[in-house]
Every structure is written in C-alpha cells, then in structure tokens.
Design an enzyme around this catalytic site. Sequence first.
Site, short mmCIF file in Angstrom:
data_model
loop_
_atom_site.label_atom_id
_atom_site.label_comp_id
_atom_site.label_asym_id
_atom_site.label_seq_id
_atom_site.Cartn_x
_atom_site.Cartn_y
_atom_site.Cartn_z
CE LYS A 20 49.03 36.42 46.69
NZ LYS A 20 48.09 36.51 45.58
CE LYS A 68 51.06 40.95 37.08
NZ LYS A 68 50.98 41.41 38.36
CG ASN A 82 37.66 44.95 44.07
OD1 ASN A 82 36.76 45.87 43.70
ND2 ASN A 82 38.13 44.20 43.29
CB THR A 101 38.87 39.18 40.72
OG1 THR A 101 40.40 39.48 40.73
CG2 THR A 101 39.02 37.81 41.47
#
Length: 449
Positions: free
Chosen positions: A122, A86, A237, A206
């Site tokens: 990644k 992931k 963000n 996050t």
Amino acid sequence: MTIRPREQTENNKRQPMEDSSKISDIQQHRLKTVYEHLEISDDARKRLIQPKQTVQVSIPVRMDDGSLRIFDGWRVQYDDTRGPSKGGIRFHEDVTIEEVTALSFWMTIKCSVVDLPFGGAKGGICVDPKTLSRLELERLSRGYVRAIYDFIGPDRDIPAPDVNTNATIMGWMADEYGQIARRQVPAVITGKPLGLGGSQGRVAATGRGALQVLDIWAKRSEKSPQDLTVAVQGFGNAGYHFARLAHEAGYKIVAVSDSKGAIYSRDGLNPEPVWNHKHKTRELKGMVYCDASVCDEADFTELTNEELLELDVDVLVLAALENAVTKKNAEGIRSALILEIANGPVSPEADSILADRDIEILPDVLVNSGGVIVSYLEWVQNRSGDYWSEEIVETRLAQRLEREANACFQLAEDENVSMRIAAYMQGIGRIAEAIDHRETQKYFNGQSN
C-alpha cells in the site's frame, strides 16, 4: 497449514477487545482470532507479524505561486511470498504510516483469498488533493514515483489507485516510471487510462465484484434480489457502481450517502441520475429526483450518515472509509446483512456486538477484491501485449470470484465460523503454505522430511 479441531476454539467464541480507531489494532486482532481456528507454523506467524519493507519519502513540489512544499509519503510492502506485492496509493490529509502498513496487510490477505499470484502493499501521501491545482497534483504524483522508483516494478511491486487517486493519476505515474526507465513499462502500474494500457472493466470492477458476492450470498440463502432493500453508505466510484449494477439486477436501493449527507426513498432510488446530479452540484442534499416507474413526484427524506446506518433494511453496504461501525453505534444497526466494500469499515468490537445480534457480515477482503482481480488481469494484458474486450474481462472476474467466494462460504459452513474468519483462514492458509514450502524449523532440525 492445519485447521484446528472445533473443540480447541472455545466453541468459536469471539475474543473481545478494546474498541480502537487504530487500524493496526484491528489487524492484530484479526490475526489473533484466525489463529484460534488455524494452526500454522511459527515461521509463518513470524513472517506475517510485520511488513517486509517500509519506505518513507519526502516529496518536494513547486507550487503554482512559486513556493515549495514538502509532502510526506510512504510505500509499504507487507509480504511477497506468493508473488510481487500489489496495492493502491491513496492521497488523504489523514494518511499515516500506521494506516498504510495495516492496509498493506489487508492487501496481502485479499490477494491470497482470491488466489492471485501477488503479495500485498500500500502507498499513501499525506495531502488533501482538493487543495491542489491539476498541475500541482501532477507534480506531486510524478514526484512520488521518482522517490519510490527503486522499490517498485512489474516483478517487484505494482501500485494502483485508491482513495482520492484515479486513472489519470495512475497514467502520470506510469509515464514517469517509463521516462526514468527510458522504456515503456505499462505493467508497473494498474488502473491506468485505456489509452495507456489500462484494462476494460477496471472502473466498475470493485462494485461489480461486491455485487457478485452479494448475489452468491442471496442464492445460498434462497433470497431473491427483488425482495431485498439496500442502503449504501459511501457514494464514490465503488459505491456508485455497486448501486447501479444492483439496481439493474433488481435490488431495491432505498438510500445512498456521501460525506455531506444522505437521501432516502422508501420506494427506491435509481442510482444513475443520483450520481449524475451529484457530479453536477457536488452534493446529494436537496436533490430532486424521481424514477418514473415508481412515482410521479420526488419523495425523498434527507438523512445524516448516522441515520442511514440505522435504517431498517435487509443489506447495509459500507463503501466509505474505515471504522464506520464501532462499538459506539453497533447497537443501532438494524440491517440483517452488512456488505463491506470499504477496507475495515467494522471494528473488531463492533464485529462481536453484531455477531451476538445475528447480523451477518460479508468481509472486505473478499467483497472488495474485484478491483485487484481486474488489476491482475490488466497486469497480465500489459505483460503479454494481448488486450481483451470488456466482456472477456468481466467473465474472468466472475469465474474467479465464483470459485473463491463459494470456497469461503463453504469453509464458513464446514467450520461453523463467520465469513470473516473463513476468508482469513483461506487467505492466511495459502500464504502459510507458501512460506512452509521454503521449509521451516522442523525441516532444518531434521524433524520432518
């Protein structure tokens, strides 16, 4: 997996290293430091020293003017011992295979720290997305998926957004995968738009997770949010949503910065109008803003990013890119606590300098895990077809982080180590245990049952 007795760790002394901008050097130093505190099998060490699979691709894109450009891209799957790998996909002109590899390692640790059934991966494309039109950006995104199609999937490797990628780009990628597969496969990509199978609560996850880790630290330290001043380096963000939620929780946000500069107000900022202004003018510099509950006129000081790092605040939030704090500027840091929202914002050499000055660090592999936790929840929803409300998603995020963050804090306290070492011990320990359950040299040599 065995925790080494404290007397075997040279009284928990940190091992200095030559400061380096190479993320791979940081990765290897982190492993070396953790192995001084954690005894794991040789099999696990060998498995963790290099990625399982690296894919390099060339992506041809027909530009709007008719010309053809070729973009370099990568996908690195570091480890899948605990489940499918992931990790995000970043679009940046400075992306390298070395950077993508090291970031895939960090994702491996991060997923394990918060006990997700994932390994780490990644991806990246070497491109400045700001130079592309929207049509060119879509062609590039879809071309990348065509190039790595055989290496990803809901049970193999699940990409997500990262630097300079967003829900729209993830939607294009998921759609391209589905067109090639000739069926709907929403679980192949997370961070998608809601209408394409995305999850409620993903955009702010996050920042929300980072605030929860800070809240747990404050509670354990018997500190009140209202008494803590915060400076935020990186107003993208994650940095924005952290700042917005922290402001709502009572923390005093006194400074924020983006790549072009920083603003500071001793009386505090309300991040929401700052964010709105930034997206209207594309900059923070020169902004006129006032929180009516604090003042009647704008009272700001414009700073450089370097000056923001040296502010005398309680909490310095690093939410930009890697190596924001190195041995070159670590002595100038004056905050009592550093909260790492970015990946690898403090170099190992700076780690040592800051520790000697009693500046505590809450590490990236724990602090910024909120995004991947909600990505996991999106993956679960995609596979089950049962979609949850934002309240349910936020509750499940909070429950997991509460459990895993407190376990890290307790491990750091019990073993008298830094939070970074404790987080790595927790993550690597779980991976090593999973590797060992496949049996090791001792088993095959008849030295264990």
